[in-house]
Design a protein around this motif. Structure first.
Motif, PDB file in Angstrom:
ATOM      1  N   VAL A 536       0.769  -1.020  -0.014  1.00  0.00           N
ATOM      2  CA  VAL A 536       0.354   0.407  -0.062  1.00  0.00           C
ATOM      3  C   VAL A 536       0.944   1.386   0.293  1.00  0.00           C
ATOM      4  O   VAL A 536       2.003   1.721   0.760  1.00  0.00           O
ATOM      5  CB  VAL A 536      -0.800  -0.268   1.277  1.00  0.00           C
ATOM      6  CG1 VAL A 536      -2.133   1.607   1.486  1.00  0.00           C
ATOM      7  CG2 VAL A 536      -1.641  -1.312   1.268  1.00  0.00           C
ATOM      8  N   GLN A 537       0.966   2.171  -1.255  1.00  0.00           N
ATOM      9  CA  GLN A 537       1.280   3.587  -0.258  1.00  0.00           C
ATOM     10  C   GLN A 537       0.041   4.568  -0.167  1.00  0.00           C
ATOM     11  O   GLN A 537      -1.343   4.433  -1.078  1.00  0.00           O
ATOM     12  CB  GLN A 537       1.417   3.712  -2.203  1.00  0.00           C
ATOM     13  CG  GLN A 537       3.059   2.790  -2.713  1.00  0.00           C
ATOM     14  CD  GLN A 537       1.909   2.163  -3.764  1.00  0.00           C
ATOM     15  OE1 GLN A 537       1.288   2.258  -4.485  1.00  0.00           O
ATOM     16  NE2 GLN A 537       3.186   0.796  -3.650  1.00  0.00           N
ATOM     17  N   ALA A 538       0.712   5.383   0.203  1.00  0.00           N
ATOM     18  CA  ALA A 538      -0.341   6.665   1.104  1.00  0.00           C
ATOM     19  C   ALA A 538      -0.594   7.677   0.344  1.00  0.00           C
ATOM     20  O   ALA A 538      -0.425   8.922   1.023  1.00  0.00           O
ATOM     21  CB  ALA A 538      -0.013   6.693   2.884  1.00  0.00           C
ATOM     22  N   LYS A 542       3.918  11.081   3.881  1.00  0.00           N
ATOM     23  CA  LYS A 542       4.725  11.197   4.304  1.00  0.00           C
ATOM     24  C   LYS A 542       5.125  10.729   5.729  1.00  0.00           C
ATOM     25  O   LYS A 542       4.317  11.592   6.970  1.00  0.00           O
ATOM     26  CB  LYS A 542       5.642  11.790   3.890  1.00  0.00           C
ATOM     27  CG  LYS A 542       6.077  12.147   2.465  1.00  0.00           C
ATOM     28  CD  LYS A 542       6.157  11.064   1.818  1.00  0.00           C
ATOM     29  CE  LYS A 542       5.969  12.229   0.218  1.00  0.00           C
ATOM     30  NZ  LYS A 542       6.100  10.502  -0.807  1.00  0.00           N
ATOM     31  N   PRO A 543       5.690  10.234   6.671  1.00  0.00           N
ATOM     32  CA  PRO A 543       5.448   9.844   7.649  1.00  0.00           C
ATOM     33  C   PRO A 543       6.176  11.216   8.536  1.00  0.00           C
ATOM     34  O   PRO A 543       7.395  11.889   7.644  1.00  0.00           O
ATOM     35  CB  PRO A 543       6.998   8.760   8.383  1.00  0.00           C
ATOM     36  CG  PRO A 543       6.867   8.565   7.150  1.00  0.00           C
ATOM     37  CD  PRO A 543       6.314   8.838   5.720  1.00  0.00           C
ATOM     38  N   GLU A 599      -1.059   8.051  14.626  1.00  0.00           N
ATOM     39  CA  GLU A 599      -0.736   6.990  13.939  1.00  0.00           C
ATOM     40  C   GLU A 599      -1.844   6.628  12.863  1.00  0.00           C
ATOM     41  O   GLU A 599      -3.132   6.141  12.917  1.00  0.00           O
ATOM     42  CB  GLU A 599      -0.211   5.618  14.418  1.00  0.00           C
ATOM     43  CG  GLU A 599       0.159   4.254  12.978  1.00  0.00           C
ATOM     44  CD  GLU A 599       0.369   3.175  13.449  1.00  0.00           C
ATOM     45  OE1 GLU A 599       2.327   2.592  13.655  1.00  0.00           O
ATOM     46  OE2 GLU A 599      -0.051   2.721  14.551  1.00  0.00           O
ATOM     47  N   ILE A 600      -1.794   7.236  11.053  1.00  0.00           N
ATOM     48  CA  ILE A 600      -2.895   6.065  10.155  1.00  0.00           C
ATOM     49  C   ILE A 600      -2.680   5.205   9.873  1.00  0.00           C
ATOM     50  O   ILE A 600      -0.864   4.793   9.671  1.00  0.00           O
ATOM     51  CB  ILE A 600      -3.012   7.086   9.246  1.00  0.00           C
ATOM     52  CG1 ILE A 600      -3.370   8.437  10.194  1.00  0.00           C
ATOM     53  CG2 ILE A 600      -3.556   7.353   8.257  1.00  0.00           C
ATOM     54  CD1 ILE A 600      -3.277  10.309   8.874  1.00  0.00           C
ATOM     55  N   PRO A 619       3.205   7.440  10.586  1.00  0.00           N
ATOM     56  CA  PRO A 619       3.038   8.017  12.274  1.00  0.00           C
ATOM     57  C   PRO A 619       2.887   9.687  11.315  1.00  0.00           C
ATOM     58  O   PRO A 619       4.142  10.282  10.524  1.00  0.00           O
ATOM     59  CB  PRO A 619       4.337   8.288  12.249  1.00  0.00           C
ATOM     60  CG  PRO A 619       4.887   7.646  11.517  1.00  0.00           C
ATOM     61  CD  PRO A 619       4.620   6.725  10.363  1.00  0.00           C
ATOM     62  N   VAL A 620       2.035  10.640  12.486  1.00  0.00           N
ATOM     63  CA  VAL A 620       2.135  11.659  11.776  1.00  0.00           C
ATOM     64  C   VAL A 620       1.778  13.132  12.762  1.00  0.00           C
ATOM     65  O   VAL A 620       1.424  12.457  14.346  1.00  0.00           O
ATOM     66  CB  VAL A 620       0.507  12.444  10.805  1.00  0.00           C
ATOM     67  CG1 VAL A 620       0.637  11.319   9.928  1.00  0.00           C
ATOM     68  CG2 VAL A 620      -0.910  11.669  11.148  1.00  0.00           C
TER      69      VAL A 620
END
Length: 851
Positions: A536-538, A542-543, A599-600, A619-620
């Motif tokens: 999976v790409q978000a 970005k972290p 955390e998403i 993590p955001v």
């Protein structure tokens, strides 16, 4: 015609007993869109037990179980055997309610218990006043009753049914059958019910030394008059359903009982012609006793072995989806709901050590997606424990080879000298895995069919399932009491096939169990060695990204295995926030959540049968305001006998709270200060502490997650004088009057028998030996004012109103223990272990000679 209305186990392998499902079963609305992952698992911990918390802490970090998905329970009356009402009110009910309150119930697929939960549940109260066959024995297992949580909570004994699991992937009929009308179905059920009321009498083979009398009928007139109408009804139904193997078989049974051998053979031949293959059932069926020795019967048995059958397709599990009797998902709001369930480890009784359990779980997690290059072995012998499942060995091996996983059928109890065991199915009361010289690969399931391998009491017989865990298996199962050799109660050989299709260990087990109420499943529910790839790409997220206001998050996926996503799910701090079809973004309003780190997790759910799951964790930091929560973390490692101190400040905060998972463990009143936390409340191993500043009822700020490892204090050295002391079997009990007695076993009224009266103070003293330097656990329950000292040092550990679990770190060698208390009329139960645990006994707890 449903495969679950048969008189006997043909393709469905469901046994002769069937509990009808109640009409109008209440089900949760909606269809879930979740395959099994850490966000879909609820981890349940016995918070009073050192072993339970230590194993859970390691598993939480290893599997990244989110904080909302950890439930800690206290004051359990037993960690071995419990009645079903206590199970409902003290374990199952509380964990279900907690999941609802935390808003995670709709996303759950699996309940996982850590150690020191009861493995057997007495369900006699739910059975009271109802008729059951001998095959429906009790107690049930904790994993079985949790799987059937809807029935269990309603006190509905349908969970005892040998065909109650509609998620089980049943063998499929090889011939096409005409649809059954409601009238035909009711007529068939009535005929079968009438046949069940007329069981076959014991068959006596004719004496070959005597001349055979003229054969007219083997049935007495009363039986013939009862069976003839049933035969006529089934024969009439067969005209409209000529491909029904059930009808052919049941007609063969009646014809054989009536003495019509040729007609019986012809009917049985009709069953085989239409794809029936389970001659093992026919070989044991008393209805067919009169034809079993015939040449025609033997030839049909050979033909039946050549029939190739298939299974209902492997499917990923969805806890929020209802299941139909045909093994498919039901419409929203309908069907039966289940909940996958395993126990991470058994560490009491005949259990493993905590270190063995943790090593097994870490090894299993490392096996995910490894696609082990090994062999699945099916062990064949003449023991009924093996022959019960032999019907499926050949076909299971064929299907595994078709998927690229090698499989072999070998004669014997265990594979000998095999270093590539990717899975094994055996049938034996006793075995020693080390003696086989074989090696279990990481992620392997070790499966044995025998009577008591899931009975974990210290004196229970037969090799326990923990033998497989000790020697490297990711999972093993066993019956908690005598189950009889009934296939429906044990995993079919196809457990390894479902596993090799990419399913998790828990999914593989429950797809192969038609009636799982009595099977205890131990191991890592999430382990998936043959898991397929989906990455999976978000999108642009970005972290470490700082988010303000509204954030639009998109997701895409790629797969080396060609799996396309069926849906994406978005989790925020462990809770499912949204689900979307591919190409649809997720809109996150950060103003609705606290400032601070989050955390998403974005999960792709494959459109394949096993619902292959892939995730990305991002993590955001949410920052809509200026206030920050600053925390000074404690050392990375802290012994459990020293308090943890955490300094924190947040301008304008009313309180600053600290949580382990979602349990508050400390609090600072005001906007700054130092919190002190008792490490024993957190448990041994890696723990996560979440700081939270409360500014108002609507405004909160999260701090950085604090990671700390709780370790045992220095091990108590072995007693220096031990070598000079000669001990005799038995430990000593001294009452308040100074009378000393030697006791050989701490069971029954042993305190009273040793001369201790109610209300009287007493002490228990003993020498004991441990083979390795490790943490061991005393388990105590009963007398008032209990105190325990080891090697002269007082041992303490928080405890509630029931069992007191006391860990102690010991060097290898001899040690002393002293237990003091006051008798209060309740029997004192004292146990010690690991691996496993046992009541104090004279062979292991001794006293110096002459004392």
């Amino acid at each position: 015609m449903s495969a679950r209305t048969r008189k006997f186990p043909i393709q469905s392998l469901l046994g002769r007993f069937r509990v009808p499902l109640a009409a109008g079963v209440a089900c949760a609305a909606g269809i879930a869109s979740a395959a099994t992952g850490p966000e879909n698992a609820l981890l349940v911990v016995n918070a009073d037990s050192w072993a339970s918390t230590a194993i859970a802490n390691e598993y939480i970090v290893t599997r990244r179980i989110p904080p909302p998905n950890v439930v800690r329970l206290r004051n359990l009356p037993s960690f071995e055997y419990m009645n079903v009402e206590d199970f409902r009110t003290k374990i199952l009910g509380p964990l279900l309610r907690t999941a609802e309150l935390r808003g995670i119930a709709p996303q759950l697929d699996c309940v996982i218990f850590s150690a020191d939960f009861p493995w057997a549940i007495d369900v006699s109260a739910d059975m009271a006043g109802k008729q059951f066959s001998k095959a429906i024995s009790q107690p049930a297992s904790i994993t079985g009753l949790t799987y059937f949580y809807q029935f269990t909570m309603r006190k509905d004994p349908n969970y005892l049914g040998l065909n109650a699991n509609f998620y089980c992937r049943q063998p499929l009929l090889t011939s096409i059958q005409a649809p059954w009308s409601e009238e035909d179905r009711n007529a068939y059920l009535a005929a079968i019910a009438a046949l069940r009321e007329k069981p076959a009498p014991p068959f006596k083979a004719p004496d070959k030394n005597l001349p055979s009398p003229p054969k007219l009928s083997t049935s007495p007139p009363s039986e013939e008059s009862a069976l003839q109408p049933i035969l006529e009804k089934l024969t009439e139904l067969r005209k409209r359903h000529p491909a029904s193997t059930e009808l052919h078989y049941n007609i063969a049974c009646i014809q054989a009982r009536l003495g019509n051998s040729d007609a019986a053979i012809n009917a049985l031949r009709g069953a085989v012609d239409n794809g029936w293959w389970d001659m093992r059932t026919a070989a044991a069926d008393p209805d067919l006793a009169s034809i079993r020795g015939s040449e025609d019967f033997v030839n049909l048995a050979k033909r039946a072995k050549l029939v190739k059958f298939d299974l209902a397709p492997t499917m990923g599990f969805r806890g929020s989806a209802g299941w139909q009797p045909n093994g498919r998902w039901a419409e929203a709001g309908k069907g039966i709901h289940y909940m996958l369930s395993t126990v991470l480890a058994c560490t009491s009784g005949r259990g493993n050590s905590v270190n063995e359990a943790i090593a097994s779980l870490q090894r299993s997690a490392g096996a995910d997606g490894s696609r082990p290059k090994g062999t699945v072995y099916f062990m064949r012998n003449n023991d009924v424990r093996s022959t019960t499942r032999e019907w499926g060995f050949q076909r299971a091996a064929e299907k595994l080879r078709e998927t690229g996983v090698w499989a072999e059928i070998l004669d014997g109890v265990l594979p000998k000298g095999k270093g590539d065991v990717a899975g094994v199915t055996i049938g034996s009361a006793e075995y020693s895995w080390p003696a086989s010289g074989s090696r279990l690969l990481p992620g392997a399931i070790g499966d044995n069919l025998t009577s008591y391998s899931g009975a974990m009491g210290e004196s229970d017989g037969q090799t326990p399932l923990t033998e497989f865990i000790r020697n490297g298996a990711a999972g093993a199962s066993g019956a908690v009491t005598e189950p009889y050799a009934i296939q429906a109660k044990f995993p079919t050989p196809f457990i390894h096939f479902h596993y090799a299709q990419g399913c998790s260990l828990a999914e593989a087990y429950f797809q192969s169990l038609a009636g799982p109420y009595q099977i205890l499943i131990v191991g890592d529910a999430l382990c998936a060695p043959w898991k397929k790839d989906i990455t999976v790409q978000a999108g642009d997220l970005k972290p470490g990204a700082i988010l303000k206001g509204r954030a639009v998050i998109s997701a895409t996926s790629v797969s080396k295995d060609g799996i396309t996503p069926g849906a994406f799910e978005f989790y925020l701090d462990g809770r499912r926030a949204a689900a979307a079809l591919p190409g649809k973004p997720f809109d996150l309003n950060t103003a609705e959540i606290p400032d601070g780190p989050h955390e998403i997790v974005i999960t792709a759910l494959g459109s394949d049968g096993p619902l292959t799951r892939g995730s990305v964790r991002v993590p955001v930091v949410v920052k809509n305001g200026e206030t920050e929560l600053r925390v000074t973390a404690p050392p990375a490692s802290v012994p459990w006998d020293r308090p943890i101190e955490i300094t924190a400040s947040a301008p304008g905060a009313k309180t600053i709270r600290f949580f382990q998972n979602l349990d508050e463990v400390a609090r600072i009143e005001g906007e700054s200060g130092t919190a002190r936390i008792d490490p024993r409340m957190l448990g041994q191993g890696p723990v996560r502490i979440q700081p939270l500043a409360v500014l108002s009822e609507t405004k909160q700020i999260l701090g950085e997650l604090i990671a700390v490892r709780i370790k045992p204090p220095a091990a108590l050295p072995a007693r220096a004088a031990a070598a000079r002391i000669v001990c005799a079997d038995g430990f000593t009990v001294t009452n308040s009057g100074g009378k000393k007695s030697t006791v050989q076993k701490a069971d029954g009224d042993w305190l009273k028998n040793a001369g201790v009266q109610d209300g009287e103070a007493f002490s228990v003293e003993a020498w004991f030996n441990v083979a390795a330097t490790d943490v061991y656990q005393f388990q105590l329950r009963g007398a008032a004012d209990l105190r325990i000292s080891v090697d002269g040092q007082v041992q303490s550990w928080p405890h509630g109103t029931e069992w007191w679990f006391v860990p102690v770190h010991l060097e290898a060698g001899r040690h002393t223990v002293r237990i003091e208390g006051r008798a209060n009329g309740e029997k004192l139960d004292v146990r010690f272990g690991g691996p496993g645990s046992r009541r104090l006994d004279g062979a292991h707890f001794q006293h110096p000679e002459g004392n």
